[in-house]
Design an enzyme around this catalytic site. Structure first.
Site, mmCIF file in Angstrom:
data_model
loop_
_atom_site.group_PDB
_atom_site.id
_atom_site.type_symbol
_atom_site.label_atom_id
_atom_site.label_comp_id
_atom_site.label_asym_id
_atom_site.label_seq_id
_atom_site.Cartn_x
_atom_site.Cartn_y
_atom_site.Cartn_z
ATOM 1 N N SER A 24 0.860 -1.190 0.000
ATOM 2 C CA SER A 24 0.000 0.000 0.000
ATOM 3 C C SER A 24 0.889 1.230 0.000
ATOM 4 O O SER A 24 2.085 1.137 0.309
ATOM 5 C CB SER A 24 -0.846 -0.011 1.282
ATOM 6 N N TYR A 76 -2.276 -1.543 10.684
ATOM 7 C CA TYR A 76 -2.373 -1.643 9.219
ATOM 8 C C TYR A 76 -1.070 -1.193 8.551
ATOM 9 O O TYR A 76 -0.526 -1.891 7.684
ATOM 10 C CB TYR A 76 -3.541 -0.790 8.718
HETATM 11 N N1 LIG Z 1 -8.694 0.405 -1.235
HETATM 12 C C1 LIG Z 1 -7.605 1.086 -1.069
HETATM 13 O O1 LIG Z 1 -7.617 2.322 -1.202
HETATM 14 C C2 LIG Z 1 -6.309 0.385 -0.766
HETATM 15 C C3 LIG Z 1 -5.139 1.149 -0.725
HETATM 16 C C4 LIG Z 1 -3.939 0.523 -0.478
HETATM 17 C C5 LIG Z 1 -3.888 -0.850 -0.302
HETATM 18 N N2 LIG Z 1 -5.027 -1.575 -0.342
HETATM 19 C C6 LIG Z 1 -4.919 -3.035 -0.162
HETATM 20 O O2 LIG Z 1 -5.640 -3.692 -1.176
HETATM 21 C C7 LIG Z 1 -6.097 -4.954 -0.710
HETATM 22 C C8 LIG Z 1 -7.569 -5.094 -1.008
HETATM 23 O O3 LIG Z 1 -8.269 -4.137 -0.228
HETATM 24 P P1 LIG Z 1 -9.665 -3.482 -0.645
HETATM 25 O O4 LIG Z 1 -9.529 -2.050 -0.349
HETATM 26 O O5 LIG Z 1 -10.071 -3.937 -1.970
HETATM 27 O O6 LIG Z 1 -10.602 -4.127 0.513
HETATM 28 P P2 LIG Z 1 -12.110 -4.655 0.498
HETATM 29 O O7 LIG Z 1 -12.507 -4.676 1.936
HETATM 30 O O8 LIG Z 1 -12.975 -3.918 -0.457
HETATM 31 O O9 LIG Z 1 -11.955 -6.144 -0.050
HETATM 32 C C9 LIG Z 1 -11.243 -7.101 0.687
HETATM 33 C C10 LIG Z 1 -11.753 -8.487 0.338
HETATM 34 O O10 LIG Z 1 -10.969 -9.419 1.128
HETATM 35 C C11 LIG Z 1 -11.861 -10.388 1.671
HETATM 36 N N3 LIG Z 1 -11.284 -10.955 2.885
HETATM 37 C C12 LIG Z 1 -11.216 -10.378 4.103
HETATM 38 N N4 LIG Z 1 -10.666 -11.251 4.974
HETATM 39 C C13 LIG Z 1 -10.374 -12.375 4.278
HETATM 40 C C14 LIG Z 1 -9.806 -13.614 4.628
HETATM 41 N N5 LIG Z 1 -9.435 -13.888 5.889
HETATM 42 N N6 LIG Z 1 -9.629 -14.551 3.659
HETATM 43 C C15 LIG Z 1 -10.031 -14.296 2.384
HETATM 44 N N7 LIG Z 1 -10.597 -13.136 2.006
HETATM 45 C C16 LIG Z 1 -10.765 -12.190 2.944
HETATM 46 C C17 LIG Z 1 -13.155 -9.628 1.925
HETATM 47 O O11 LIG Z 1 -14.262 -10.517 2.033
HETATM 48 C C18 LIG Z 1 -13.224 -8.710 0.718
HETATM 49 O O12 LIG Z 1 -13.908 -9.326 -0.355
HETATM 50 C C19 LIG Z 1 -5.760 -4.994 0.788
HETATM 51 O O13 LIG Z 1 -4.590 -5.741 0.991
HETATM 52 C C20 LIG Z 1 -5.540 -3.539 1.120
HETATM 53 O O14 LIG Z 1 -4.679 -3.368 2.212
HETATM 54 C C21 LIG Z 1 -6.242 -0.994 -0.552
#
Ligand SMILES: NC(=O)c1ccc[n+]([C@@H]2O[C@H](COP(=O)([O-])OP(=O)(O)OC[C@H]3O[C@@H](n4cnc5c(N)ncnc54)[C@H](O)[C@@H]3O)[C@@H](O)[C@H]2O)c1
Length: 288
Positions: free
Chosen positions: A146, A159
């Site tokens: 991230s 986080y």
């Molecule tokens: N959205 C952002 O702005 C952003 C920015 C930087 C990094 N990220 C990273 O991107 C990745 C995805 O995040 P997102 O924002 O799409 O989140 P989100 O919450 O929209 O989606 C996460 C998905 O992971 C699933 N999940 C949660 N726990 C789980 C488990 N134990 N086993 C399997 N699946 C599981 C959830 O059901 C969900 O479908 C993460 O690693 C997050 O840290 C996101």
């Protein structure tokens, strides 16, 4: 080579594919002609996305998997290699957020972040990489760090720590793959900026009992505010796939400001400056 040339016809396994960035990566992978294994703890979300992609002529396989559980991830790998095919792209994407002061953080919430964000990535590598190495075909491993992997802020310490950990783990993994001479394995770190997703809604907070709930929820609101400016997940996925195809190691959804954060982090470390507090926003219940 273009992303389509590299990935079309291959199998992608994406954890946390049921929502947000994972769903965006799955939609774009499918549009490039990949078979997509949608692994998520949320069976309904994985099923719904598989239905959508298959109805559009794609090949999507939903799979229930809890990345916290090494046996669940190992079973996923067995199933994929038995029933779907060798993996060309593994995306260790599943991740969760946490808001609040570190000293207020419930132990269960700390463990949730470590188990999903850090151990989940390790479990993916342990389950899939030996099979990818053995298959001998060019293949890719992307781990989701991230902008929080190269920046520090208050009220999200578990986080931020986890995303620094994933970045370091991924850099070490790239060195280990080179050290072992597995030239067909490409390891890359994904550093998204703000991308539309459910992560802040599903984030942990702190309990009432003497903990500073106000500070935790203030940070959640600040992050939800950012969502208005956040990138569409399919657009983010296209950027990531294109950068991966160029052979970059760091895949940045928003190269301008994620790149600036990397430069800032490098400068802070090089100058040995102490962290500087930049935000002091407070929660106002009247606006809720
Ligand atoms: N959205 C952002 O702005 C952003 C920015 C930087 C990094 N990220 C990273 O991107 C990745 C995805 O995040 P997102 O924002 O799409 O989140 P989100 O919450 O929209 O989606 C996460 C998905 O992971 C699933 N999940 C949660 N726990 C789980 C488990 N134990 N086993 C399997 N699946 C599981 C959830 O059901 C969900 O479908 C993460 O690693 C997050 O840290 C996101």
């Amino acid at each position: 080579m273009s992303a389509r040339d590299l990935y079309s016809g291959g199998v992608a396994v994406i954890t946390g594919a049921g929502a947000g960035i994972g769903a965006g990566l799955a939609r774009h992978a499918s549009s490039l002609g990949m078979t997509v294994v949608l692994a998520d703890i949320d069976a309904g979300a994985a099923d719904a996305l598989a239905g959508e992609l298959n109805a559009a002529g794609g090949h999507a396989v939903p799979a229930v998997c809890d990345v916290r559980d090494p046996d669940s991830v190992a079973a996923l790998a067995e199933r994929v290699y038995a029933d779907v095919g060798p993996v060309r792209l593994l995306v260790n994407n599943a991740g969760v957020e946490q808001f609040g002061y570190l000293w207020d953080t419930p132990v269960a919430n700390w463990n949730r972040v470590v188990d999903v964000n850090v151990s989940g990535v390790f479990h993916g590598i342990r389950a899939f990489l030996p099979k990818m190495i053995e298959a001998g075909h060019p293949s890719w491993v992307w781990n989701l760090s991230s902008i929080g992997g190269v920046a520090v802020v208050p009220l999200q310490a578990p986080y931020i720590m986890s995303k620094h950990a994933v970045l370091a783990l991924t850099e070490c993994l790239a060195l280990e793959v080179a050290h072992a001479g597995h030239d067909h394995i490409h390891v890359q770190a994904v550093l998204p900026g703000a991308v539309v997703s459910n992560i802040f809604e599903s984030a942990g907070g702190v309990d009432g009992d003497g903990s500073d709930v106000e500070a935790a929820e203030s940070q959640r609101l600040a992050m939800l505010d950012i969502k208005a400016e956040a990138m569409d997940p399919v657009t983010a996925a296209q950027v990531v796939f294109d950068q991966a195809a160029e052979g970059r190691f760091y895949l940045l959804t928003q190269p301008d400001y994620v790149g600036a954060a990397m430069t800032e982090r490098a400068n802070v470390l090089a100058s040995q400056r102490a962290p500087i507090l930049r935000t002091a926003r407070r929660f106002d219940p009247a606006t809720q």
